[in-house]
Design a protein around this motif. Structure first.
Motif, PDB file in Angstrom:
ATOM      1  N   TRP A 126      78.291  -5.691 -36.024  1.00 29.83           N
ATOM      2  CA  TRP A 126      78.097  -5.517 -37.459  1.00 29.83           C
ATOM      3  C   TRP A 126      77.672  -6.839 -38.104  1.00 29.83           C
ATOM      4  CZ3 TRP A 126      78.532  -0.609 -39.359  1.00 29.83           C
ATOM      5  CH2 TRP A 126      79.226   0.320 -38.580  1.00 29.83           C
ATOM      6  N   THR A 127      76.769  -6.752 -39.075  1.00 27.68           N
ATOM      7  CA  THR A 127      76.319  -7.925 -39.814  1.00 27.68           C
ATOM      8  C   THR A 127      76.847  -7.865 -41.234  1.00 27.68           C
ATOM      9  OG1 THR A 127      74.280  -8.068 -38.510  1.00 27.68           O
ATOM     10  CG2 THR A 127      74.326  -9.250 -40.612  1.00 27.68           C
ATOM     11  N   LEU A 128      77.539  -8.921 -41.656  1.00 28.47           N
ATOM     12  CA  LEU A 128      78.067  -8.992 -43.011  1.00 28.47           C
ATOM     13  C   LEU A 128      76.916  -9.246 -43.984  1.00 28.47           C
ATOM     14  CD1 LEU A 128      80.798  -9.014 -44.599  1.00 28.47           C
ATOM     15  CD2 LEU A 128      80.694 -11.519 -44.450  1.00 28.47           C
ATOM     16  N   LEU A 129      76.898  -8.498 -45.089  1.00 27.39           N
ATOM     17  CA  LEU A 129      75.818  -8.609 -46.072  1.00 27.39           C
ATOM     18  C   LEU A 129      76.375  -9.036 -47.421  1.00 27.39           C
ATOM     19  CD1 LEU A 129      72.812  -8.131 -46.875  1.00 27.39           C
ATOM     20  CD2 LEU A 129      73.467  -5.775 -47.447  1.00 27.39           C
ATOM     21  N   ASN A 130      75.871 -10.163 -47.923  1.00 31.42           N
ATOM     22  CA  ASN A 130      76.189 -10.582 -49.287  1.00 31.42           C
ATOM     23  C   ASN A 130      75.194  -9.922 -50.227  1.00 31.42           C
ATOM     24  OD1 ASN A 130      75.594 -12.489 -51.704  1.00 31.42           O
ATOM     25  ND2 ASN A 130      77.641 -13.080 -51.013  1.00 31.42           N
ATOM     26  N   THR A 131      75.682  -9.113 -51.152  1.00 32.26           N
ATOM     27  CA  THR A 131      74.798  -8.376 -52.056  1.00 32.26           C
ATOM     28  C   THR A 131      74.650  -9.068 -53.411  1.00 32.26           C
ATOM     29  OG1 THR A 131      76.678  -7.019 -52.748  1.00 32.26           O
ATOM     30  CG2 THR A 131      75.299  -6.164 -50.959  1.00 32.26           C
ATOM     31  N   ALA A 156      78.769  -5.754 -48.334  1.00 35.57           N
ATOM     32  CA  ALA A 156      78.487  -4.684 -47.372  1.00 35.57           C
ATOM     33  C   ALA A 156      78.502  -5.228 -45.956  1.00 35.57           C
ATOM     34  CB  ALA A 156      77.134  -4.052 -47.674  1.00 35.57           C
ATOM     35  N   ILE A 157      78.458  -4.309 -45.039  1.00 33.00           N
ATOM     36  CA  ILE A 157      78.305  -4.601 -43.621  1.00 33.00           C
ATOM     37  C   ILE A 157      77.311  -3.579 -43.083  1.00 33.00           C
ATOM     38  CG2 ILE A 157      80.176  -3.123 -42.757  1.00 33.00           C
ATOM     39  CD1 ILE A 157      80.987  -5.714 -41.078  1.00 33.00           C
ATOM     40  N   GLY A 197      71.963 -11.786 -50.152  1.00 36.28           N
ATOM     41  CA  GLY A 197      71.898 -12.150 -51.557  1.00 36.28           C
ATOM     42  C   GLY A 197      71.320 -11.074 -52.449  1.00 36.28           C
ATOM     43  N   SER A 198      70.916  -9.928 -51.879  1.00 34.44           N
ATOM     44  CA  SER A 198      70.321  -8.841 -52.663  1.00 34.44           C
ATOM     45  C   SER A 198      71.098  -7.555 -52.448  1.00 34.44           C
ATOM     46  CB  SER A 198      68.862  -8.612 -52.256  1.00 34.44           C
ATOM     47  OG  SER A 198      68.084  -9.757 -52.510  1.00 34.44           O
ATOM     48  N   ASP A 199      71.222  -6.765 -53.497  1.00 34.52           N
ATOM     49  CA  ASP A 199      71.880  -5.476 -53.377  1.00 34.52           C
ATOM     50  C   ASP A 199      71.022  -4.565 -52.510  1.00 34.52           C
ATOM     51  OD1 ASP A 199      73.832  -3.617 -53.765  1.00 34.52           O
ATOM     52  OD2 ASP A 199      73.141  -2.961 -55.735  1.00 34.52           O
ATOM     53  N   TYR A 200      71.655  -3.629 -51.828  1.00 36.20           N
ATOM     54  CA  TYR A 200      70.904  -2.725 -50.962  1.00 36.20           C
ATOM     55  C   TYR A 200      70.608  -1.441 -51.730  1.00 36.20           C
ATOM     56  CZ  TYR A 200      69.154  -0.640 -46.678  1.00 36.20           C
ATOM     57  OH  TYR A 200      68.332  -0.064 -45.724  1.00 36.20           O
ATOM     58  N   SER A 201      69.381  -1.307 -52.206  1.00 31.12           N
ATOM     59  CA  SER A 201      68.975  -0.142 -52.984  1.00 31.12           C
ATOM     60  C   SER A 201      67.458  -0.145 -53.074  1.00 31.12           C
ATOM     61  CB  SER A 201      69.585  -0.190 -54.402  1.00 31.12           C
ATOM     62  OG  SER A 201      69.156  -1.355 -55.090  1.00 31.12           O
ATOM     63  N   GLY A 202      66.891   0.869 -53.728  1.00 33.94           N
ATOM     64  CA  GLY A 202      65.458   0.920 -53.955  1.00 33.94           C
ATOM     65  C   GLY A 202      64.726   1.854 -53.013  1.00 33.94           C
ATOM     66  N   THR A 203      63.413   1.677 -52.922  1.00 33.34           N
ATOM     67  CA  THR A 203      62.555   2.531 -52.113  1.00 33.34           C
ATOM     68  C   THR A 203      62.955   2.490 -50.643  1.00 33.34           C
ATOM     69  OG1 THR A 203      60.711   2.108 -53.631  1.00 33.34           O
ATOM     70  CG2 THR A 203      60.160   3.005 -51.467  1.00 33.34           C
TER      71      THR A 203
END
Length: 279
Positions: A126-131, A156-157, A197-203
């Motif tokens: 798993w990769t830790l994600l800073n949103t 997120a992860i 550094g970015s939220d996970y959303s969009g197209t």
């Protein structure tokens, strides 16, 4: 005068324009077909048109699944009774019929997710994600993935997966918590790679299933399969099943959690995460 119909095979959408001709239309067809379980694989059904003169065939089954050959094979993940709708096009027009089939065995499946058991060493998959903003605490410990905060946070992860378009997948994962306020716990699937550094959303990104206190779940103590107890997302009420369209074979499963004006209580744990692929 004759109507010549041009049919876009992918969408089965017809538009007609008049053309002068002495040729007459044929008789209206009657749609009919046979269904035979595949020998040794009763979760697969061989369907065959018995309508003469057809030049285009469409089989609708399992909601989003479509087949387009005169004789085709339809696959079903779970045993049960399913409707098959059949449409055939001839020079006399088109006709539709349907019948129910009984599938007597589940299709074999395989878990393509790694580290879903949350045992020692599973964190490497798993990769830790800073949103952006304050990071939600996320760590694999004591056989579970633990999410926690004491106030506003997000994070997120994620894991990269290879999928086969048109094949059925089933997500499941055990979530447990004592109740939260102004909190989300979400599972996303997307073709877009997550960026730190970015939220996970969009197209290209779909929120599949979530606990969401504003939508009414996660407020009080909970313990169950997220695919079943989640009250938000496109996968609500689908039991964790999904089918990927298009040609992309790489997707990202992103599990995101946070709070705004609240907290996760004593925390939310995730365990026994599976992503089953029909074989």
């Amino acid at each position: 005068m004759k109507n010549i119909c041009f049919v876009a095979i992918a969408a089965i959408i017809s538009s007609c324009s008049p053309e002068s001709s002495s040729k007459q239309l044929g008789p209206l067809p009657t749609a009919s077909f046979t269904v035979t379980p595949m020998e040794g694989k009763p979760y697969k059904m061989i369907v065959k048109s018995t309508t003469n003169g057809g030049f285009l065939w469409r089989w609708n089954y399992r909601d989003t699944k479509v087949a387009v050959r005169e004789t085709d094979t339809l696959s079903f993940a779970k045993q049960g009774e399913y409707p098959i709708q059949f449409t055939v096009f001839t020079d006399g027009g088109y006709a539709t019929t349907s019948q129910n089939v009984t599938v007597t065995a589940d299709a074999p499946v395989a878990d393509i997710l790694k580290g879903g058991d949350m045992e020692a060493g599973s964190g490497q998959y798993w990769t830790l994600l800073n949103t952006g903003g304050t990071q939600t605490s996320i760590q694999v410990t004591n056989g579970v993935m633990q999410f926690g905060n004491t106030g506003d946070s997000n994070g997120a992860i994620y894991q990269k997966l290879k999928v086969i378009p048109g094949r059925e997948y089933t997500f499941s994962g055990d979530v447990k918590g004592t109740g939260a306020t102004n909190t989300w716990f979400e599972v996303y699937f997307g073709t877009k790679a997550p960026a730190q550094g970015s939220d996970y959303s969009g197209t290209g990104v779909t929120k599949y299933i979530a606990l969401n206190t504003w939508s009414g779940c996660g407020l009080v103590p909970f313990d169950g399969n997220l695919a079943e107890i989640g009250c938000d997302g496109d996968g609500k009420g689908k039991g964790g099943t999904m089918v990927f369209a298009g040609s992309d074979t790489t997707v990202y499963m992103v599990i995101k959690a946070g709070s705004a004006g609240g907290n996760m209580g004593t925390g939310i744990t995730l365990d026994n995460v599976k992503f089953m692929e029909e074989q």
